[in-house]
Scaffold this active site. Sequence first.
Site, PDB file in Angstrom:
ATOM      1  N   TYR A 110       0.811  -1.214   0.000  1.00  0.00           N
ATOM      2  CA  TYR A 110       0.000   0.000   0.000  1.00  0.00           C
ATOM      3  C   TYR A 110       0.850   1.272   0.000  1.00  0.00           C
ATOM      4  O   TYR A 110       0.357   2.360  -0.288  1.00  0.00           O
ATOM      5  CB  TYR A 110      -0.948   0.031   1.210  1.00  0.00           C
ATOM      6  CG  TYR A 110      -2.061  -1.003   1.152  1.00  0.00           C
ATOM      7  CD1 TYR A 110      -2.267  -1.767   0.014  1.00  0.00           C
ATOM      8  CD2 TYR A 110      -2.901  -1.215   2.222  1.00  0.00           C
ATOM      9  CE1 TYR A 110      -3.258  -2.709  -0.048  1.00  0.00           C
ATOM     10  CE2 TYR A 110      -3.919  -2.171   2.172  1.00  0.00           C
ATOM     11  CZ  TYR A 110      -4.086  -2.912   1.026  1.00  0.00           C
ATOM     12  OH  TYR A 110      -5.076  -3.844   0.958  1.00  0.00           O
TER      13      TYR A 110
ATOM     14  N   LYS B 158       3.366 -15.521   1.476  1.00  0.00           N
ATOM     15  CA  LYS B 158       3.235 -16.215   0.192  1.00  0.00           C
ATOM     16  C   LYS B 158       4.656 -16.549  -0.264  1.00  0.00           C
ATOM     17  O   LYS B 158       5.105 -16.179  -1.360  1.00  0.00           O
ATOM     18  CB  LYS B 158       2.484 -15.298  -0.798  1.00  0.00           C
ATOM     19  CG  LYS B 158       2.084 -15.939  -2.080  1.00  0.00           C
ATOM     20  CD  LYS B 158       0.931 -16.915  -1.964  1.00  0.00           C
ATOM     21  CE  LYS B 158       0.657 -17.584  -3.290  1.00  0.00           C
ATOM     22  NZ  LYS B 158      -0.215 -18.755  -3.190  1.00  0.00           N
TER      23      LYS B 158
ATOM     24  N   ASP C 222      -3.175 -18.196   0.877  1.00  0.00           N
ATOM     25  CA  ASP C 222      -4.359 -18.844   0.292  1.00  0.00           C
ATOM     26  C   ASP C 222      -4.865 -19.947   1.215  1.00  0.00           C
ATOM     27  O   ASP C 222      -6.076 -20.098   1.436  1.00  0.00           O
ATOM     28  CB  ASP C 222      -4.064 -19.379  -1.122  1.00  0.00           C
ATOM     29  CG  ASP C 222      -2.691 -19.999  -1.254  1.00  0.00           C
ATOM     30  OD1 ASP C 222      -1.894 -19.925  -0.296  1.00  0.00           O
ATOM     31  OD2 ASP C 222      -2.406 -20.584  -2.312  1.00  0.00           O
TER      32      ASP C 222
ATOM     33  N   ASP D 174      -5.412  -7.084   5.489  1.00  0.00           N
ATOM     34  CA  ASP D 174      -6.620  -6.356   5.125  1.00  0.00           C
ATOM     35  C   ASP D 174      -7.730  -7.355   4.778  1.00  0.00           C
ATOM     36  O   ASP D 174      -8.873  -7.261   5.251  1.00  0.00           O
ATOM     37  CB  ASP D 174      -6.285  -5.469   3.898  1.00  0.00           C
ATOM     38  CG  ASP D 174      -7.365  -4.452   3.609  1.00  0.00           C
ATOM     39  OD1 ASP D 174      -8.361  -4.435   4.340  1.00  0.00           O
ATOM     40  OD2 ASP D 174      -7.208  -3.685   2.646  1.00  0.00           O
TER      41      ASP D 174
ATOM     42  N   ASP E 277     -10.999  -9.134   7.492  1.00  0.00           N
ATOM     43  CA  ASP E 277     -12.419  -9.029   7.156  1.00  0.00           C
ATOM     44  C   ASP E 277     -13.087 -10.401   7.081  1.00  0.00           C
ATOM     45  O   ASP E 277     -14.240 -10.566   7.497  1.00  0.00           O
ATOM     46  CB  ASP E 277     -12.618  -8.273   5.830  1.00  0.00           C
ATOM     47  CG  ASP E 277     -12.656  -6.768   6.057  1.00  0.00           C
ATOM     48  OD1 ASP E 277     -12.384  -6.342   7.202  1.00  0.00           O
ATOM     49  OD2 ASP E 277     -12.948  -6.026   5.101  1.00  0.00           O
TER      50      ASP E 277
END
Length: 364
Positions: A140, A186, A218, A242, A246
């Site tokens: 980001y 990852k 994943d 992020d 959620d």
Amino acid sequence: MFKITLLPGDGIGTEVVNSAVKVLKLIGERFNTEFEFNTQLIGGSSYDVNGTPLTDEVLGECYNSDVVFLGAVGGPKWEDLPHNLKPEAALLKLRKALGLYANLRPAKVYTPMLSYSSLKDEVLKGTDVMIVRELTGGIYFGQPRGYDEEKGFNTMIYSKEEVERIARTAFELARLRNKKVTSVDKANVLEVSQFWRKVVIEVHKNYPDIQLNHMYVDNAAMQIVRDPKQFDVLVTSNLFGDILSDIAAMITGSLGMLPSASLGSKYALYEPVHGSAPDIAGKNMANPIAAISSVSMMLKYSFQMDKAAEVLETAIESVLEKGYRTKDISKDEDNLVSTDEMTNKIIEEFEKIFAKEALNVFTL
Ligand code: NAD
């Protein structure tokens, strides 16, 4: 004495911060602790008075306090303002100015709320995950970034220091919980993740009492839905956090129930996850539990008042157990209550549990 800067903000922010303060005042009395409150403007309400959503004076007040407690900002009234004057810009400025690099989002299931989740009771029951998301680095913020007619690009980059400090936060938190950290990356594809993993392993050497495992992002997304109970503390980068926070939040219930903390090396900010909810603002309908749970996090992580936090959490659970619900979490058979009523019910339960525990101490 603890100095708390209150930033109620806009919409239901002011209502839920009122609830949080009521609860804190009671806890101060019962646990012989003085809380000093200093209320300041942020968001649209600051823009209306000062022409900016966050003034340097208010930032100065935040620097001078032990913690900051925020309600929510935003609303249709300020939607058309330029980007840097929008209420939401204040949040980004505040987080940056306070150097809040660790975002803590617990996903805990209250037993009476099990039937509100999309997951089966047996999968969910007992879930208590703390997601620790790196908040000020990663893709980001990485440079170079941009796009043209032919391509778009961002850069996922982490320095050693950035990974070290978020890893330390996760290990320290695990010490207060079930002593298990899952680092999510990852590393099978991304070099930045290989580096992340290497640094986390290095930091772990200082925490031999904590169990560490690694998981690809994943797989972590699948595991949160398949068997969330396996996690204690889950630490990950800004982008992965992020998304995972959620997912984890939504398996546990409503937006009105989700607390959060953002920690830096010097400052701490506590706030409910939800926004200013203009559709129900001013109607005494907001669910105050997200804000009151944020108080519980503040007691535990900034004030080391673990017992007070525990009694408060039990009080919330007990009120839900008795079927009291604000509209956002109600079904037909529930006792529908307002923001104030829910707050008072939690306070009543707190008093009962506190009195019972005090009695136990005397009779030991
Ligand atoms: P929102 O979280 O404000 O509301 C989404 C929905 O959830 C609404 O229907 C609302 O009524 C409901 N809801 C949220 N919190 C609730 C609570 N405590 N009790 C009962 N119901 C609740 O998100 P939104 O509608 O997308 O955004 C509204 C404004 O809030 C926007 O200006 C947005 O930018 C801002 N916002 C601020 C924050 C923040 O301050 N941290 C976070 C998200 C959104």
